[in-house]
Design a protein around this motif. Structure first.
Motif, PDB file in Angstrom:
ATOM      1  N   VAL A 131      77.125  20.704  37.830  1.00 16.93           N
ATOM      2  CA  VAL A 131      76.912  22.147  37.968  1.00 16.93           C
ATOM      3  C   VAL A 131      78.093  22.785  38.688  1.00 16.93           C
ATOM      4  O   VAL A 131      78.629  23.815  38.255  1.00 16.93           O
ATOM      5  N   GLU A 132      78.510  22.180  39.779  1.00 12.64           N
ATOM      6  CA  GLU A 132      79.650  22.715  40.543  1.00 12.64           C
ATOM      7  C   GLU A 132      80.925  22.722  39.707  1.00 12.64           C
ATOM      8  O   GLU A 132      81.698  23.689  39.719  1.00 12.64           O
ATOM      9  N   THR A 133      81.146  21.653  38.957  1.00 14.46           N
ATOM     10  CA  THR A 133      82.368  21.540  38.148  1.00 14.46           C
ATOM     11  C   THR A 133      82.407  22.585  37.051  1.00 14.46           C
ATOM     12  O   THR A 133      83.433  23.274  36.861  1.00 14.46           O
ATOM     13  N   ILE A 134      81.321  22.727  36.297  1.00 13.76           N
ATOM     14  CA  ILE A 134      81.315  23.665  35.169  1.00 13.76           C
ATOM     15  C   ILE A 134      81.413  25.105  35.657  1.00 13.76           C
ATOM     16  O   ILE A 134      82.169  25.917  35.097  1.00 13.76           O
ATOM     17  N   LEU A 135      80.672  25.442  36.712  1.00 18.45           N
ATOM     18  CA  LEU A 135      80.784  26.795  37.260  1.00 18.45           C
ATOM     19  C   LEU A 135      82.195  27.046  37.786  1.00 18.45           C
ATOM     20  O   LEU A 135      82.732  28.158  37.651  1.00 18.45           O
ATOM     21  N   GLY A 136      82.809  26.030  38.379  1.00 19.28           N
ATOM     22  CA  GLY A 136      84.180  26.184  38.860  1.00 19.28           C
ATOM     23  C   GLY A 136      85.164  26.464  37.724  1.00 19.28           C
ATOM     24  O   GLY A 136      86.072  27.273  37.866  1.00 19.28           O
ATOM     25  N   ILE A 137      84.981  25.778  36.593  1.00 20.71           N
ATOM     26  CA  ILE A 137      85.829  26.019  35.419  1.00 20.71           C
ATOM     27  C   ILE A 137      85.680  27.453  34.948  1.00 20.71           C
ATOM     28  O   ILE A 137      86.677  28.147  34.673  1.00 20.71           O
ATOM     29  N   LEU A 138      84.452  27.918  34.861  1.00 20.68           N
ATOM     30  CA  LEU A 138      84.195  29.262  34.336  1.00 20.68           C
ATOM     31  C   LEU A 138      84.662  30.350  35.302  1.00 20.68           C
ATOM     32  O   LEU A 138      85.302  31.330  34.889  1.00 20.68           O
ATOM     33  N   ARG A 139      84.391  30.185  36.571  1.00 21.53           N
ATOM     34  CA  ARG A 139      84.850  31.184  37.549  1.00 21.53           C
ATOM     35  C   ARG A 139      86.370  31.174  37.642  1.00 21.53           C
ATOM     36  O   ARG A 139      87.005  32.218  37.780  1.00 21.53           O
ATOM     37  N   GLY A 140      86.961  29.971  37.549  1.00 27.75           N
ATOM     38  CA  GLY A 140      88.415  29.886  37.573  1.00 27.75           C
ATOM     39  C   GLY A 140      89.061  30.533  36.367  1.00 27.75           C
ATOM     40  O   GLY A 140      90.203  31.024  36.437  1.00 27.75           O
ATOM     41  N   ALA A 141      88.340  30.566  35.234  1.00 26.26           N
ATOM     42  CA  ALA A 141      88.860  31.204  34.027  1.00 26.26           C
ATOM     43  C   ALA A 141      88.786  32.720  34.109  1.00 26.26           C
ATOM     44  O   ALA A 141      89.430  33.413  33.307  1.00 26.26           O
TER      45      ALA A 141
END
Length: 242
Positions: A131-141
């Motif tokens: 969850v942390e990884t995927i949200l981080g990818i999306l927020r970073g994008a």
């Protein structure tokens, strides 16, 4: 199983089992995954697990409160195996596509476990990491928080749903899978254009496509839609539908 789980610090078994193996949570989960693929949900009994491990069934209570607790650990291990094999590149769309395909492949590698666990929320180490990884990818994008959660939710549910769907098909006997796949050639491809013009016009494509999973195509459609929502934000405007 019962509610007598032992705290992690006190779980280590000092003596090996009858098979000369020292019990651990990891070994129990690995054995449970193997038994699930062989026997389905019935594998998650302390008696069957104890026999497979060469251990007194009661010793499993030191690690898991009950069968459902073990099932959640199996679900979390499936997530962990995907994460351990995945490496991000910094390209959000490529990273999510690779992660989704690995999640799907992981489900097909353990089809019965995937069917049993796809709908579960574990709250455990690997799920939290995912969850942390995927949200981080999306927020970073550049996705705003609410949009990041929206895309995360669709992405994960799509991967899990397709994993369970295709795993259920994989778990069928080979003859049954082949017979169902042949319906597209034996039935649909023979329907006349006079009564079913759209099926007749696309029959050769149906025969070619419907034998395999549509997950890669569905994943690309989802990511394309997400990218279309992101582009206006990067340009300083609001996407349609906001």
């Amino acid at each position: 199983m019962s509610e007598r789980v032992v705290p992690a610090a006190a779980r280590q078994r000092r003596r090996p089992t009858k098979q000369g193996v020292v019990l651990s949570e990891e070994l129990i989960v690995e054995t449970a995954m193997r038994l699930i693929e062989e026997h389905g949900a019935d594998a998650l009994s302390v008696r069957r697990l104890g026999r497979a491990l060469g251990a007194d069934p009661s010793s499993l209570y030191r690690y898991f409160r009950h069968a459902d607790d073990l099932m959640l650990a199996v679900a979390d291990e499936l997530i962990g195996r995907t994460l351990r094999a995945w490496r991000p590149t910094g390209d959000w769309r490529a990273d999510l596509r690779d992660l989704g395909l690995r999640m799907h492949a992981g489900a097909l590698a353990h089809p019965r476990a995937a069917v049993l666990s796809a709908h579960r929320v574990t709250g455990r180490t690997y799920e939290i990491q995912a969850v942390e990884t995927i949200l981080g990818i999306l927020r970073g994008a550049g996705f705003p928080d609410a949009e990041a959660v929206r895309v995360y939710h669709a992405f994960v549910d799509q991967a899990l749903a397709y994993g369970a769907l295709d795993s259920a098909n994989t778990a069928l006997p080979r003859a049954a899978r082949d017979a169902e796949a042949d319906v597209w050639r034996a039935t649909y491809a023979r329907l006349p254009a006079t009564s079913h013009p759209h099926i007749a016009a696309t029959a050769r494509h149906l025969v070619a496509s419907m034998r395999g999973s549509s997950y890669p195509a569905a994943l690309d459609l989802l990511l394309t839609a997400a990218e279309a929502r992101l582009a206006p934000r990067r340009a300083g405007t609001r996407p349609v539908g906001d």
